[in-house]
Scaffold this motif. Structure first.
Motif, PDB file in Angstrom:
ATOM      1  N   LYS A 317       0.834  -1.215   0.000  1.00 44.14           N
ATOM      2  CA  LYS A 317       0.000   0.000   0.000  1.00 44.14           C
ATOM      3  C   LYS A 317       0.859   1.252   0.000  1.00 44.14           C
ATOM      4  N   GLY A 318       2.084   1.146  -0.454  1.00 49.99           N
ATOM      5  CA  GLY A 318       2.964   2.309  -0.487  1.00 49.99           C
ATOM      6  C   GLY A 318       3.403   2.743   0.893  1.00 49.99           C
ATOM      7  N   GLY A 319       3.383   1.828   1.844  1.00 52.79           N
ATOM      8  CA  GLY A 319       3.799   2.128   3.210  1.00 52.79           C
ATOM      9  C   GLY A 319       2.712   2.714   4.079  1.00 52.79           C
ATOM     10  N   ASP A 320       1.500   2.897   3.538  1.00 56.70           N
ATOM     11  CA  ASP A 320       0.425   3.577   4.267  1.00 56.70           C
ATOM     12  C   ASP A 320      -0.054   2.730   5.445  1.00 56.70           C
ATOM     13  N   LEU A 321      -0.077   3.340   6.639  1.00 60.68           N
ATOM     14  CA  LEU A 321      -0.553   2.673   7.851  1.00 60.68           C
ATOM     15  C   LEU A 321      -1.937   3.130   8.256  1.00 60.68           C
ATOM     16  N   GLY A 322      -2.524   4.050   7.481  1.00 58.38           N
ATOM     17  CA  GLY A 322      -3.851   4.558   7.807  1.00 58.38           C
ATOM     18  C   GLY A 322      -3.817   5.491   9.009  1.00 58.38           C
ATOM     19  N   PHE A 323      -5.004   5.858   9.504  1.00 58.39           N
ATOM     20  CA  PHE A 323      -5.108   6.734  10.668  1.00 58.39           C
ATOM     21  C   PHE A 323      -4.987   5.911  11.946  1.00 58.39           C
ATOM     22  N   PHE A 324      -4.303   6.458  12.950  1.00 64.36           N
ATOM     23  CA  PHE A 324      -4.199   5.805  14.251  1.00 64.36           C
ATOM     24  C   PHE A 324      -4.035   6.870  15.330  1.00 64.36           C
ATOM     25  N   GLY A 325      -4.460   6.506  16.542  1.00 59.25           N
ATOM     26  CA  GLY A 325      -4.346   7.417  17.668  1.00 59.25           C
ATOM     27  C   GLY A 325      -3.233   7.012  18.602  1.00 59.25           C
ATOM     28  N   ARG A 326      -3.138   7.728  19.714  1.00 60.28           N
ATOM     29  CA  ARG A 326      -2.139   7.410  20.727  1.00 60.28           C
ATOM     30  C   ARG A 326      -2.402   6.008  21.296  1.00 60.28           C
ATOM     31  N   GLY A 327      -1.307   5.306  21.589  1.00 57.19           N
ATOM     32  CA  GLY A 327      -1.427   3.997  22.205  1.00 57.19           C
ATOM     33  C   GLY A 327      -1.605   2.857  21.230  1.00 57.19           C
ATOM     34  N   MET A 328      -1.584   3.139  19.919  1.00 52.74           N
ATOM     35  CA  MET A 328      -1.801   2.086  18.929  1.00 52.74           C
ATOM     36  C   MET A 328      -0.509   1.620  18.276  1.00 52.74           C
ATOM     37  N   MET A 329       0.569   2.386  18.421  1.00 50.91           N
ATOM     38  CA  MET A 329       1.852   2.010  17.841  1.00 50.91           C
ATOM     39  C   MET A 329       2.889   1.860  18.949  1.00 50.91           C
ATOM     40  N   VAL A 330       4.036   1.262  18.607  1.00 47.74           N
ATOM     41  CA  VAL A 330       5.131   1.187  19.551  1.00 47.74           C
ATOM     42  C   VAL A 330       5.551   2.612  19.902  1.00 47.74           C
ATOM     43  N   LYS A 331       5.919   2.850  21.143  1.00 45.28           N
ATOM     44  CA  LYS A 331       6.049   4.214  21.664  1.00 45.28           C
ATOM     45  C   LYS A 331       7.052   5.067  20.885  1.00 45.28           C
ATOM     46  N   THR A 332       8.213   4.529  20.563  1.00 41.12           N
ATOM     47  CA  THR A 332       9.223   5.320  19.853  1.00 41.12           C
ATOM     48  C   THR A 332       8.687   5.802  18.515  1.00 41.12           C
ATOM     49  N   PHE A 333       8.027   4.917  17.798  1.00 38.04           N
ATOM     50  CA  PHE A 333       7.437   5.259  16.503  1.00 38.04           C
ATOM     51  C   PHE A 333       6.337   6.304  16.683  1.00 38.04           C
ATOM     52  N   GLU A 334       5.472   6.053  17.662  1.00 36.70           N
ATOM     53  CA  GLU A 334       4.330   6.944  17.910  1.00 36.70           C
ATOM     54  C   GLU A 334       4.801   8.342  18.320  1.00 36.70           C
ATOM     55  N   ASP A 335       5.795   8.439  19.196  1.00 39.66           N
ATOM     56  CA  ASP A 335       6.287   9.740  19.636  1.00 39.66           C
ATOM     57  C   ASP A 335       6.799  10.565  18.460  1.00 39.66           C
ATOM     58  N   ALA A 336       7.487   9.903  17.543  1.00 36.22           N
ATOM     59  CA  ALA A 336       7.991  10.623  16.367  1.00 36.22           C
ATOM     60  C   ALA A 336       6.842  11.143  15.518  1.00 36.22           C
ATOM     61  N   VAL A 337       5.850  10.292  15.259  1.00 39.71           N
ATOM     62  CA  VAL A 337       4.726  10.691  14.406  1.00 39.71           C
ATOM     63  C   VAL A 337       3.975  11.867  14.995  1.00 39.71           C
ATOM     64  N   PHE A 338       3.752  11.876  16.325  1.00 42.39           N
ATOM     65  CA  PHE A 338       2.957  12.932  16.939  1.00 42.39           C
ATOM     66  C   PHE A 338       3.764  14.206  17.196  1.00 42.39           C
TER      67      PHE A 338
END
Length: 619
Positions: A317-338
């Motif tokens: 899907k071209g790397g697309d992970l769709g929409f996600f909120g806090r607590g749905m990804m591994v913390k290091t990844f999530e902190d960078a995205v937010f």
């Protein structure tokens, strides 16, 4: 897949352990019982009921962990399938011992140290290992014996699954046959065309009745009264004030409304957390190279993800992970995205899965709600929370009273303020939704104690937090309907049978005439291109007939009895063979054939082992 694995990493690791070694955390000693409460005997070795129950619980947990609907403990088909797997495991263990397979101690150590549930900071932790086993009532010795047994079984399985061989010439021939296309026209002769002509006599009706008596068996049936104790129903009776509801809302405000969500894409260069420093450095270097490339041409991110990302769930899907909120990804990844801005590209971000290059695509702002907007929802949640506190106590008292006063449901209904419900006639196959279809409840209803002694059944949990008890009011044993009572029904069945026979006879006669050259006797349907891979909705028997027909001297004609009971006439007017495949495609197809062959050989071996073993299942 990526976000679920990151969010539930610990759970997933534990589920994988359970899925691979289904009895690791159920003590070996628990299988040893001096009683006769076993469900099967495999060459003299018992499978205890509690072992089957634990296997069912393992399956439930495994399926819940993957998001699937978990099977009910009392589902007869599921329990039968799980028991078959337990029997198969016993047979594999016994066969592995018979032929002298062994597992060396270094192999055992390597497997156990590789189980993620026993690792801490990427390395095996003996302390964690012993603590986790102790929590489950096991010793390392018991656990290692179970792992060794599973490894022996796997050795036996691998001997078949890794030894299949298919020559290239065979693979190419099968592949070309699977891709061969045929141009087909058809016409169906259906029984409905002959129904009006059929006039069955009494002899035909009697013959059908005599030969199909099981069709006219009226099953054993009962009428019951029953009580339902349900958490949901109890919640509806709970009283809560407006002040209580508003206080609950304020304390749980984060659970209402819509939190901020972000849409991101990523390119993953995978490297395990336990990899060497050199491997990690190589993966980081590759990620940095891709980061420089994508920053020069940001519009190429999706294409690079498809080509280079090692996350199979998102790469296509071209790397697309769709929409996600806090607590749905591994913390290091999530902190960078937010922390990112829309269209920003950042990396490499290191997680336990490797190095990520991240692109933030969009931000969906969170939405706060006021009390008035969610008052009803908050009230329902509060009522359910209150009901949960008392449901356990009520359930225990409910079960005790049903047992102690087993000759009536009336006292139980009065004490717990429940309405006694009555059913229509119910067979062993089930009755009214939603409760009288539960396998365990039906088994209790049709027990000798419930039917002959008119006692209350045991309390059955038909769905989570829903308890049902029943009492038989009336019972009708199985009986045979007389031919006179069923005559109209039998007449229609015979008419249908005779019409189907007439349709098949007409079809075969037309095939014979077509093969003699009488081409004008059929008005063919439209031409279709079919292959074994693209059957165009045709059933297997029709497809088999098409490709079994001769391809010399086209058009050729054939026919087959169709699933509706009629006859399908087929004309094959053209055959198109596939072009020779390239080496890579032929090799991939050959590997698929090898896997299929190996699976067939393993299945045949298992069937042979079971046939020569003494297997007894207690009903």
């Amino acid at each position: 897949m990526f976000d679920f694995v990151h969010k539930k990493k610990g759970v997933v690791q534990f589920i994988l352990v359970l899925a691979t070694l289904p009895f690791l955390f159920w003590g070996v000693e628990s299988y040893r019982s001096d009683g006769e409460d076993y469900v099967a005997l495999v060459s003299g070795e018992k499978i205890q009921r509690q072992e089957l129950d634990q296997a069912m619980r393992n399956q439930q947990e495994s399926m819940r962990g993957t998001g699937e609907d978990a099977p009910m403990q009392d589902d007869p088909e599921v329990r039968s399938a799980v028991l078959d797997r337990l029997i198969q495991q016993r047979l594999l263990k016994q066969e592995a011992g018979r032929i002298g397979l062994t597992v060396l101690d270094p192999q055992l150590v390597e497997v156990i140290q590789g189980i993620g549930a026993f690792q801490q900071d990427g390395a095996f932790s003996n302390k964690r290992y012993e603590e986790l086993l102790r929590e489950q009532g096991m010793t390392p010795l018991m656990f290692e014996a179970r792992v060794r047994q599973e490894m022996l079984q796997q050795q036996l399985i691998d001997a078949y699954t890794r030894s299949g061989f298919v020559p290239d010439t065979v693979a190419e021939r099968v592949m070309r046959l699977s891709e061969e296309q045929r141009e087909v026209s058809l016409i169906r002769i259906q029984p409905e065309q002959f129904l009006a002509q059929m006039r069955p006599d009494d002899a035909a009706i009697k013959s059908y009745y005599d030969l199909h008596q099981t069709e006219f068996q009226v099953p054993e049936q009962v009428r019951v009264e029953y009580l339902v104790l349900s958490l949901d129903e109890l919640a509806k009776q709970m009283q809560v004030s407006a002040d209580e509801t508003e206080k609950y809302f304020e304390e749980h405000k984060d659970g209402f409304g819509q939190p901020e969500e972000r849409q991101a894409s990523h390119i993953l260069i995978s490297v395990p957390a336990t990899a060497s420093d050199a491997d990690k450095a190589a993966a980081r270097a590759k990620a940095e190279q891709l980061l420089a490339q994508v920053k020069q041409t940001p519009q190429s991110f999706a294409d690079l993800a498809r080509q280079q990302s090692q996350d199979p769930g998102s790469a296509a899907k071209g790397g697309d992970l769709g929409f996600f909120g806090r607590g749905m990804m591994v913390k290091t990844f999530e902190d960078a995205v937010f922390q990112m801005r829309p269209e920003e590209i950042r990396g490499p971000i290191q997680t336990d899965f490797g190095f990520h290059i991240i692109k933030l695509s969009a931000i969906k702002a969170g939405k706060a709600v006021n009390f008035g907007e969610v008052k009803n929802q908050a009230e329902q949640e509060l009522k359910k929370q209150k009901a949960e506190k008392t449901f356990g106590e009520m359930a225990e008292g409910f079960g005790n009273m049903v047992y102690e006063q087993s000759d009536s449901l009336q006292p139980v209904a009065e004490k717990f303020k429940l309405s006694i419900r009555q059913s229509d006639w119910v067979s062993r196959k089930g009755g009214e939704l939603p409760y009288l279809t539960n396998g365990r409840l039906l088994q209790a209803i049709f027990s000798e104690d419930a039917i002959k002694n008119k006692r209350n059944t045991e309390v059955v949990e038909v769905t989570p937090n829903t308890l049902v008890v029943a009492r038989v009011l009336n019972h009708k044993p199985a009986a045979m309907r007389s031919m006179a009572a069923a005559k109209d029904e039998i007449t229609m069945l015979v008419i249908r049978q005779q019409a189907a026979e007439a349709a098949v006879k007409e079809g075969r006669e037309r095939i014979a005439r077509l093969q003699k050259g009488e081409n004008s006797i059929v008005a063919w349907g439209p031409v279709q291109q079919v292959s074994r891979q693209q059957p165009q909705g045709m059933d297997n028997e029709t497809l088999r007939a098409i490709f079994k027909a001769g391809s010399i001297g086209l058009p050729s004609y054939t026919g087959v009895v169709n699933p509706q009971g009629g006859f399908t006439l087929l004309r094959i007017s053209r055959v198109t063979e596939s072009a020779p495949a390239d080496g890579a495609k032929r090799k991939a197809f050959g590997m698929q054939l090898q896997q299929l062959l190996a699976q067939e050989e393993l299945a045949a071996t298992l069937a042979g082992i079971r046939q020569r073993s003494d297997v007894t299942i207690k009903k």
